[in-house]
Design a protein around this motif. Structure first.
Motif, PDB file in Angstrom:
ATOM      1  N   ILE A   1      11.065  38.809  23.575  1.00 42.95           N
ATOM      2  CA  ILE A   1      11.477  39.402  24.854  1.00 42.95           C
ATOM      3  C   ILE A   1      12.924  39.082  25.187  1.00 42.95           C
ATOM      4  CG2 ILE A   1      11.039  39.397  27.343  1.00 42.95           C
ATOM      5  CD1 ILE A   1       8.068  38.807  26.617  1.00 42.95           C
ATOM      6  N   GLU A   2      13.319  37.820  25.037  1.00 42.49           N
ATOM      7  CA  GLU A   2      14.642  37.417  25.517  1.00 42.49           C
ATOM      8  C   GLU A   2      15.762  38.127  24.759  1.00 42.49           C
ATOM      9  OE1 GLU A   2      16.108  36.190  28.661  1.00 42.49           O
ATOM     10  OE2 GLU A   2      13.995  35.850  28.260  1.00 42.49           O
ATOM     11  N   GLU A   3      15.583  38.324  23.463  1.00 39.93           N
ATOM     12  CA  GLU A   3      16.599  39.017  22.663  1.00 39.93           C
ATOM     13  C   GLU A   3      16.793  40.456  23.128  1.00 39.93           C
ATOM     14  OE1 GLU A   3      16.532  37.028  18.216  1.00 39.93           O
ATOM     15  OE2 GLU A   3      15.946  39.095  18.479  1.00 39.93           O
ATOM     16  N   ALA A   4      15.688  41.108  23.457  1.00 34.54           N
ATOM     17  CA  ALA A   4      15.740  42.537  23.778  1.00 34.54           C
ATOM     18  C   ALA A   4      15.914  42.817  25.268  1.00 34.54           C
ATOM     19  CB  ALA A   4      14.474  43.221  23.273  1.00 34.54           C
ATOM     20  N   ALA A   5      15.871  41.766  26.093  1.00 37.53           N
ATOM     21  CA  ALA A   5      15.866  41.957  27.548  1.00 37.53           C
ATOM     22  C   ALA A   5      17.081  42.741  28.045  1.00 37.53           C
ATOM     23  CB  ALA A   5      15.785  40.603  28.252  1.00 37.53           C
ATOM     24  N   ASP A   6      18.246  42.474  27.457  1.00 41.04           N
ATOM     25  CA  ASP A   6      19.464  43.151  27.920  1.00 41.04           C
ATOM     26  C   ASP A   6      19.448  44.651  27.628  1.00 41.04           C
ATOM     27  OD1 ASP A   6      20.478  40.820  28.915  1.00 41.04           O
ATOM     28  OD2 ASP A   6      21.783  40.404  27.205  1.00 41.04           O
ATOM     29  N   LEU A   7      18.627  45.067  26.659  1.00 40.47           N
ATOM     30  CA  LEU A   7      18.528  46.496  26.335  1.00 40.47           C
ATOM     31  C   LEU A   7      17.647  47.247  27.331  1.00 40.47           C
ATOM     32  CD1 LEU A   7      17.796  46.384  22.487  1.00 40.47           C
ATOM     33  CD2 LEU A   7      19.957  47.018  23.541  1.00 40.47           C
ATOM     34  N   MET A   8      16.708  46.528  27.945  1.00 40.88           N
ATOM     35  CA  MET A   8      15.651  47.170  28.724  1.00 40.88           C
ATOM     36  C   MET A   8      16.125  47.520  30.138  1.00 40.88           C
ATOM     37  SD  MET A   8      12.550  44.582  27.753  1.00 40.88           S
ATOM     38  CE  MET A   8      12.087  44.222  26.054  1.00 40.88           C
ATOM     39  N   GLU A   9      16.312  48.799  30.398  1.00 46.77           N
ATOM     40  CA  GLU A   9      16.657  49.209  31.758  1.00 46.77           C
ATOM     41  C   GLU A   9      15.457  49.031  32.681  1.00 46.77           C
ATOM     42  OE1 GLU A   9      18.299  53.053  34.284  1.00 46.77           O
ATOM     43  OE2 GLU A   9      18.342  53.099  32.109  1.00 46.77           O
ATOM     44  N   GLU A  10      14.287  49.362  32.154  1.00 47.44           N
ATOM     45  CA  GLU A  10      13.057  49.150  32.908  1.00 47.44           C
ATOM     46  C   GLU A  10      12.057  48.383  32.053  1.00 47.44           C
ATOM     47  OE1 GLU A  10      11.024  52.147  35.098  1.00 47.44           O
ATOM     48  OE2 GLU A  10      12.854  53.073  35.839  1.00 47.44           O
ATOM     49  N   VAL A  11      11.218  47.601  32.704  1.00 48.97           N
ATOM     50  CA  VAL A  11      10.175  46.868  32.003  1.00 48.97           C
ATOM     51  C   VAL A  11       8.814  47.381  32.470  1.00 48.97           C
ATOM     52  CG1 VAL A  11      10.206  44.953  33.685  1.00 48.97           C
ATOM     53  CG2 VAL A  11       9.282  44.587  31.392  1.00 48.97           C
ATOM     54  N   ILE A  12       7.933  47.599  31.492  1.00 47.96           N
ATOM     55  CA  ILE A  12       6.546  47.977  31.753  1.00 47.96           C
ATOM     56  C   ILE A  12       5.693  46.817  31.269  1.00 47.96           C
ATOM     57  CG2 ILE A  12       4.698  49.635  31.240  1.00 47.96           C
ATOM     58  CD1 ILE A  12       6.978  51.633  30.462  1.00 47.96           C
ATOM     59  N   MET A  13       4.954  46.189  32.191  1.00 49.44           N
ATOM     60  CA  MET A  13       4.154  45.024  31.826  1.00 49.44           C
ATOM     61  C   MET A  13       2.669  45.374  31.905  1.00 49.44           C
ATOM     62  SD  MET A  13       4.825  41.112  33.191  1.00 49.44           S
ATOM     63  CE  MET A  13       6.605  41.260  33.070  1.00 49.44           C
ATOM     64  N   ILE A  14       1.975  45.132  30.794  1.00 47.63           N
ATOM     65  CA  ILE A  14       0.547  45.421  30.697  1.00 47.63           C
ATOM     66  C   ILE A  14      -0.216  44.102  30.631  1.00 47.63           C
ATOM     67  CG2 ILE A  14      -1.263  46.515  29.295  1.00 47.63           C
ATOM     68  CD1 ILE A  14       0.552  48.597  30.349  1.00 47.63           C
ATOM     69  N   LYS A  15      -1.265  43.992  31.425  1.00 48.99           N
ATOM     70  CA  LYS A  15      -2.104  42.786  31.390  1.00 48.99           C
ATOM     71  C   LYS A  15      -3.574  43.204  31.369  1.00 48.99           C
ATOM     72  CE  LYS A  15      -3.060  38.407  33.719  1.00 48.99           C
ATOM     73  NZ  LYS A  15      -2.729  37.512  34.856  1.00 48.99           N
ATOM     74  N   ASP A  16      -4.285  42.758  30.352  1.00 45.94           N
ATOM     75  CA  ASP A  16      -5.721  43.050  30.227  1.00 45.94           C
ATOM     76  C   ASP A  16      -6.025  44.543  30.363  1.00 45.94           C
ATOM     77  OD1 ASP A  16      -6.187  40.315  29.956  1.00 45.94           O
ATOM     78  OD2 ASP A  16      -6.408  40.048  32.119  1.00 45.94           O
ATOM     79  N   GLY A  17      -5.166  45.379  29.772  1.00 45.80           N
ATOM     80  CA  GLY A  17      -5.413  46.810  29.763  1.00 45.80           C
ATOM     81  C   GLY A  17      -4.991  47.550  31.014  1.00 45.80           C
ATOM     82  N   SER A  18      -4.442  46.840  31.992  1.00 45.24           N
ATOM     83  CA  SER A  18      -4.003  47.464  33.238  1.00 45.24           C
ATOM     84  C   SER A  18      -2.485  47.352  33.375  1.00 45.24           C
ATOM     85  CB  SER A  18      -4.667  46.794  34.444  1.00 45.24           C
ATOM     86  OG  SER A  18      -6.060  46.980  34.416  1.00 45.24           O
ATOM     87  N   LEU A  19      -1.910  48.280  34.122  1.00 42.03           N
ATOM     88  CA  LEU A  19      -0.472  48.261  34.383  1.00 42.03           C
ATOM     89  C   LEU A  19      -0.191  47.232  35.469  1.00 42.03           C
ATOM     90  CD1 LEU A  19       2.333  49.600  33.906  1.00 42.03           C
ATOM     91  CD2 LEU A  19       1.758  51.171  35.759  1.00 42.03           C
ATOM     92  N   LEU A  20       0.487  46.148  35.088  1.00 44.03           N
ATOM     93  CA  LEU A  20       0.810  45.092  36.048  1.00 44.03           C
ATOM     94  C   LEU A  20       2.030  45.465  36.873  1.00 44.03           C
ATOM     95  CD1 LEU A  20      -0.059  42.224  36.934  1.00 44.03           C
ATOM     96  CD2 LEU A  20       1.566  41.332  35.255  1.00 44.03           C
ATOM     97  N   LEU A  21       3.056  46.008  36.203  1.00 46.87           N
ATOM     98  CA  LEU A  21       4.241  46.460  36.928  1.00 46.87           C
ATOM     99  C   LEU A  21       5.072  47.377  36.041  1.00 46.87           C
ATOM    100  CD1 LEU A  21       6.987  44.806  35.777  1.00 46.87           C
ATOM    101  CD2 LEU A  21       5.921  42.934  37.039  1.00 46.87           C
TER     102      LEU A  21
END
Length: 295
Positions: free
Chosen positions: A198-218
Motif C-alpha cells: 500500500i505505502e509504495e502505491a499510495a501516492d498514485l491513488m487519487e481515490e481509495v476503495i476499501m473492502i472489508k469482509d465483502g462489503s464496501l467500507l469506504l
C-alpha cells in the motif's frame, strides 16, 4: 485525446458461491481519468469484484454498466475494459500455462482492439523477458511482468490490475509505477490497482476503495481521507477523554498508556487542551486500523 468511456457503475452487486457470500451490496462509480487503489485483506473479495467489473464472472445479484449499458456479454463495452489477472499456478491445466509468452501476448493482442504492440515490445525489452519461455516455467516476478504488459499495452479505457508488482524487485516496481503514471498522464485512462504493497502505491491513488469482509467500507479521495485521519496516544484516561465524540478505530492499550485512530467527520476539529500526542497517519496504518484483527 477523446476518452470514450464516461463511467463504470456498480449497482447493488452481490456474489455468492453456494451459501458463502463473497460480496455484499457493492455500490460505487468509477469515473474516467482517475487512478483508484483497491485495498482489503486476503479473502475480502477484491479479485472477485474486479472479475465482475470486467464481466469475467457474473454477479449473483446487481448490475455493472458502462455508459449506461450492461457489460455482461456486451462486446462493445468489453472493448473498453481490461482486467489483467495475476498469472499463477492456479492457471496450470487451463491451457494458458503451456503457452509461450509470445503466444499469450499474441492472444491478448487479438482480444483488445486498441492493442499497442510498440509498447508491448518496449516493456518486453525493459523487463528482459524471454518470449519463448512457457508461462508454467516462469517465476512469480516474470509472471507479474507479463500481466503488466497486457494491462498497459491493452490501451483499454478502464484497466484493472490485481497485485501487479508481486515478485518484482524494488527497481522494477519503481519502473512500473513510473510507467503507469506516464501512461495515465498521456492518455487519461482509468486504472484500478489492487495491491497489498500500500505505502509504495499510495501516492498514485487519487481515490481509495476499501473492502472489508465483502462489503464496501469506504470510497474516498485519498488525500481527503488522510487529512481527517489521526493517531492519538497518551495516558489511557486522557486519550479516552480526548477521543470522546470521534469515530474511533483500533484502540490499543499498553499498561497505563493507550492509542487510538480517530477519523474526523465534516465540521469536526482535532481535540484541543489534552495532554496527548496527535499525529497524522499513513494509508497503510489507516488500513490496519480499519481492517485489523481486533476491529
Amino acid at each position: 485525446m477523446e476518452n470514450k468511456m464516461e463511467a463504470i457503475i456498480c449497482s447493488n452487486v452481490n456474489k455468492s458461491y453456494g451459501k458463502k457470500e463473497v460480496l455484499k451490496n457493492i455500490d460505487f462509480t468509477l469515473e474516467k481519468g482517475k487512478i483508484y487503489g483497491l485495498i482489503g485483506r486476503n479473502g475480502a473479495g477484491k479479485t472477485t469484484l474486479l472479475s465482475i467489473l470486467s464481466a469475467q464472472n457474473p454477479a449473483t445479484e446487481g448490475n455493472v454498466t458502462w455508459n449506461g449499458e450492461k457489460i455482461w456479454e456486451n462486446r462493445k463495452a468489453l472493448d473498453h475494459i481490461c482486467f489483467s489477472r495475476e498469472l499463477s499456478t492456479n492457471l496450470y491445466g487451463s491451457g494458458v500455462s503451456s503457452l509461450k509468452v509470445k503466444e499469450y501476448l499474441k492472444n491478448a493482442s487479438y482480444y483488445y482492439p486498441n492493442w499497442d504492440q510498440k509498447m508491448a515490445d518496449e516493456l518486453i525489452e525493459k523487463f528482459e523477458l524471454n518470449t519463448k519461455q512457457r508461462i508454467n516455467k516462469m517465476s512469480k516476478g516474470m509472471l507479474s511482468m507479463v500481466t503488466i504488459i497486457v494491462a498497459l499495452a491493452s490501451k483499454a479505457d478502464f484497466t484493472f490490475l490485481d497485485e501487479p508488482v508481486a515478485g518484482l524487485d524494488v527497481v522494477m516496481r519503481e519502473y512500473f509505477y513510473h510507467k503507469l503514471m506516464e501512461e495515465y498522464t498521456e492518455t487519461g485512462r482509468t486504472f484500478v490497482i489492487s495491491t497489498h504493497i500500500i505505502e509504495e502505491a499510495a501516492d498514485l491513488m487519487e481515490e481509495v476503495i476499501m473492502i472489508k469482509d465483502g462489503s464496501l467500507l469506504l470510497k474516498e479521495n485519498t488525500q481527503d481521507l488522510l487529512e481527517r485521519s489521526y493517531h492519538v496516544s497518551g495516558l489511557a484516561e486522557v486519550v479516552d477523554q480526548a477521543a470522546e465524540g470521534y469515530e474511533k478505530h483500533h484502540e490499543e492499550k499498553m499498561g497505563r498508556s493507550k492509542s487510538v485512530t480517530i477519523l474526523l467527520k465534516e465540521g469536526q476539529e482535532l481535540p484541543k487542551g489534552y495532554d496527548v500526542t496527535i499525529q497524522p497517519i499513513s494509508l497503510e496504518k489507516l488500513f490496519v486500523s480499519l481492517c485489523g484483527l481486533d476491529d
